[in-house]
Design an enzyme around this catalytic site. Sequence first.
Site, PDB file in Angstrom:
ATOM      1  CD  GLU A   1      -2.358   1.430   2.760  1.00  0.00           C
ATOM      2  OE1 GLU A   1      -3.419   2.077   2.848  1.00  0.00           O
ATOM      3  OE2 GLU A   1      -1.801   0.896   3.744  1.00  0.00           O
TER       4      GLU A   1
ATOM      5  CD  GLU B   1      -6.273   2.279   7.442  1.00  0.00           C
ATOM      6  OE1 GLU B   1      -5.480   1.534   8.031  1.00  0.00           O
ATOM      7  OE2 GLU B   1      -6.028   2.779   6.319  1.00  0.00           O
TER       8      GLU B   1
END
Length: 256
Positions: A141, A238
């Site tokens: 990521e 998130e």
Amino acid sequence: MPRFAANLTMMFSEVGFMDRFAAAAGAGFDAVEYLFPYAFDAHRIADALQRNGLTQALFNLPPGNWDAGERGLAALPDRQDDFRASVRTALAYASATGVGRVHVMSGLADRADPIAHKTYRASLAYLCDAAGATGLDVLIEPINPRDMPGYFLNDFNQAADLIAEMALPNLKLQFDIYHRQIIHGDVLTGLRELMPIIGHVQIAAVPLRNEPGTGELDDARILRELDALKYDGFVGLEYRPAGDTVAGLSWLTALR
């Protein structure tokens, strides 16, 4: 709408971590994710998942000494023994929880350093081989430099090129909409172009990382685009609730 996974590191902080599984299920979630499970026994977590009818969508490998500022070990040449130990730890938790994908943080390293690049590739190859034996996907990521200065993997193009060059079947991209907007913008184009290599999506409002729909992006449109692209994975929430977690879920109720 996609299948949402509540991020228990950030959401439901009104209660202790082990109580957040029940809180998420009570709020209507059937999947969860979090950063790190390692402060808790793996079988205790597995029991919480089973009792609450939850799927474990994602968690991260151990990041090194987080409190001392470490943000992953994969690109750090002097920490490879520790990295391999972290792989063994993560795979034990993966086996217990039934998770299908794990995210590996690159660490803080100079992108211009060829040794860091070589180390990072070797780490990913090692992890993908170990994880592949159990059917796990490995995610990388890009993280924006405003939130995490010095993070080695901070560019989506770099991540996509690396995935293409390494050609490992279980190495995939974690597309965090929040980080994408801060690093590059052009979120919808990024999703369309990178969908073939995306293994997980996360979302939060930009710039404050609160509930989707409270920032500068049309998050509802982005989520509809995921449907149009036939994305069938999880979308990890998130984000940091601006207030009470359950009260803040009105944005999700409106979508449904």
